[in-house]
Design a protein around this motif. Structure first.
Motif, PDB file in Angstrom:
ATOM      1  N   ILE A  75      39.133  40.173  41.162  1.00 26.22           N
ATOM      2  CA  ILE A  75      37.698  40.339  41.368  1.00 26.22           C
ATOM      3  C   ILE A  75      37.213  39.771  42.703  1.00 26.22           C
ATOM      4  CG2 ILE A  75      35.429  39.567  40.522  1.00 26.22           C
ATOM      5  CD1 ILE A  75      36.473  39.827  37.723  1.00 26.22           C
ATOM      6  N   LYS A  76      37.802  38.664  43.159  1.00 26.38           N
ATOM      7  CA  LYS A  76      37.273  37.940  44.321  1.00 26.38           C
ATOM      8  C   LYS A  76      37.065  38.820  45.569  1.00 26.38           C
ATOM      9  CE  LYS A  76      37.711  33.730  47.059  1.00 26.38           C
ATOM     10  NZ  LYS A  76      36.821  34.298  48.040  1.00 26.38           N
ATOM     11  N   VAL A 106      32.740  46.348  39.047  1.00 27.82           N
ATOM     12  CA  VAL A 106      32.826  46.890  37.689  1.00 27.82           C
ATOM     13  C   VAL A 106      34.222  47.438  37.422  1.00 27.82           C
ATOM     14  CG1 VAL A 106      31.993  48.759  36.183  1.00 27.82           C
ATOM     15  CG2 VAL A 106      30.361  47.324  37.412  1.00 27.82           C
ATOM     16  N   ALA A 107      34.800  48.140  38.414  1.00 28.45           N
ATOM     17  CA  ALA A 107      36.150  48.677  38.254  1.00 28.45           C
ATOM     18  C   ALA A 107      37.148  47.544  38.018  1.00 28.45           C
ATOM     19  CB  ALA A 107      36.544  49.495  39.479  1.00 28.45           C
ATOM     20  N   GLY A 111      39.619  46.666  34.735  1.00 31.20           N
ATOM     21  CA  GLY A 111      41.037  46.867  35.034  1.00 31.20           C
ATOM     22  C   GLY A 111      41.978  46.190  34.052  1.00 31.20           C
ATOM     23  N   GLU A 112      43.269  46.358  34.312  1.00 30.90           N
ATOM     24  CA  GLU A 112      44.310  45.840  33.411  1.00 30.90           C
ATOM     25  C   GLU A 112      44.300  44.315  33.332  1.00 30.90           C
ATOM     26  OE1 GLU A 112      47.014  45.346  30.650  1.00 30.90           O
ATOM     27  OE2 GLU A 112      46.078  47.270  31.111  1.00 30.90           O
ATOM     28  N   LYS A 113      43.963  43.648  34.448  1.00 36.39           N
ATOM     29  CA  LYS A 113      43.929  42.175  34.430  1.00 36.39           C
ATOM     30  C   LYS A 113      42.852  41.684  33.470  1.00 36.39           C
ATOM     31  CE  LYS A 113      46.953  41.733  37.781  1.00 36.39           C
ATOM     32  NZ  LYS A 113      48.314  41.352  37.532  1.00 36.39           N
ATOM     33  N   SER A 114      41.717  42.377  33.442  1.00 40.94           N
ATOM     34  CA  SER A 114      40.668  41.951  32.522  1.00 40.94           C
ATOM     35  C   SER A 114      41.049  42.265  31.086  1.00 40.94           C
ATOM     36  CB  SER A 114      39.331  42.608  32.875  1.00 40.94           C
ATOM     37  OG  SER A 114      39.354  43.989  32.599  1.00 40.94           O
ATOM     38  N   VAL A 196      29.817  53.797  37.763  1.00 37.85           N
ATOM     39  CA  VAL A 196      31.287  53.898  37.818  1.00 37.85           C
ATOM     40  C   VAL A 196      31.695  55.354  37.848  1.00 37.85           C
ATOM     41  CG1 VAL A 196      31.848  51.709  36.713  1.00 37.85           C
ATOM     42  CG2 VAL A 196      31.387  53.682  35.296  1.00 37.85           C
ATOM     43  N   ALA A 197      32.817  55.610  38.506  1.00 34.91           N
ATOM     44  CA  ALA A 197      33.310  56.989  38.561  1.00 34.91           C
ATOM     45  C   ALA A 197      33.705  57.432  37.160  1.00 34.91           C
ATOM     46  CB  ALA A 197      34.517  57.047  39.509  1.00 34.91           C
TER      47      ALA A 197
END
Length: 200
Positions: A75-76, A106-107, A111-114, A196-197
């Motif tokens: 995110i950073k 937002v993406a 994502g997978e890390k979240s 978001v897309a």
């Protein structure tokens, strides 16, 4: 001429236990894991959990730290870019700058890390970990809040430490966390598909 051979370091037992813990603790079908199950997954002797981590709860704590660090790292850069975009925008372009900057945040939250962190935070065994939510707040929510406070201050012509900016920033954090918890539901009910897309 001598040839230099580069060898990749093999993961040690501590690293393998952490990786196995990450796989097992973030698997929604697993709960009540034992040191033997984790050691079997890591292909090490189960006594090494006590040697490296003390107990299973401490290993879980290390897994949560890893998940938080991974999400922060993801995110950073997007938060930094978002703050830069907001700082450089004038009042007329602030709305479009917000949309442009927030898409990537937002993406990252989706994502997978979240996903790994969310599974770790909601796993049944998470009750064994101390200070889960304060640590999440420090790692993820506070940096989001700081960026949003800057946006709110610029939009409202107020100080970023003012109550008005704080309230607006908190609302934006809550909105972002909704994407973290379930983007499809938020998009459907709040009509924010433009953030978001559609193919993400």
């Amino acid at each position: 001429m001598t040839q230099i051979i580069s060898r990749r370091r093999k993961p040690n037992a501590k690293d393998r236990l952490l990786t196995a813990g990450l796989r097992l603790f973030t698997d929604p079908s697993k709960s009540g894991l034992t040191s033997r199950q984790i050691a079997q997954e890591a292909k090490v002797n189960h006594a090494l959990i006590a040697y490296h981590y003390g107990n299973v709860a401490n290993l879980m704590d290390a897994v949560l730290d890893r998940c938080l660090a991974d999400l922060q790292e993801q995110i950073k850069p997007h938060l930094d870019a978002f703050q830069r975009i907001v700082r450089e925008a004038d009042k007329e372009t602030l709305s479009s700058a917000f949309k442009q900057g927030i898409q990537h945040v937002v993406a990252a939250l989706r994502g997978e890390k979240s996903a790994a962190l969310l599974r770790a935070l909601t796993m049944p065994d998470a009750k064994l970990i101390d200070n889960v939510y304060p640590r999440f707040t420090a790692a993820v929510s506070k940096p989001l809040f700081s960026g949003f406070a800057e946006l709110a201050a610029k939009a409202g012509n107020c100080d970023k430490d003012s109550l008005e900016a704080a309230v607006l920033a908190q609302l934006l954090v809550a909105h972002s966390m909704a994407f973290f918890r379930g983007a499809a539901l938020v998009k459907e009910h709040l009509g924010v598909a433009s953030l978001v897309a559609e193919d993400q």
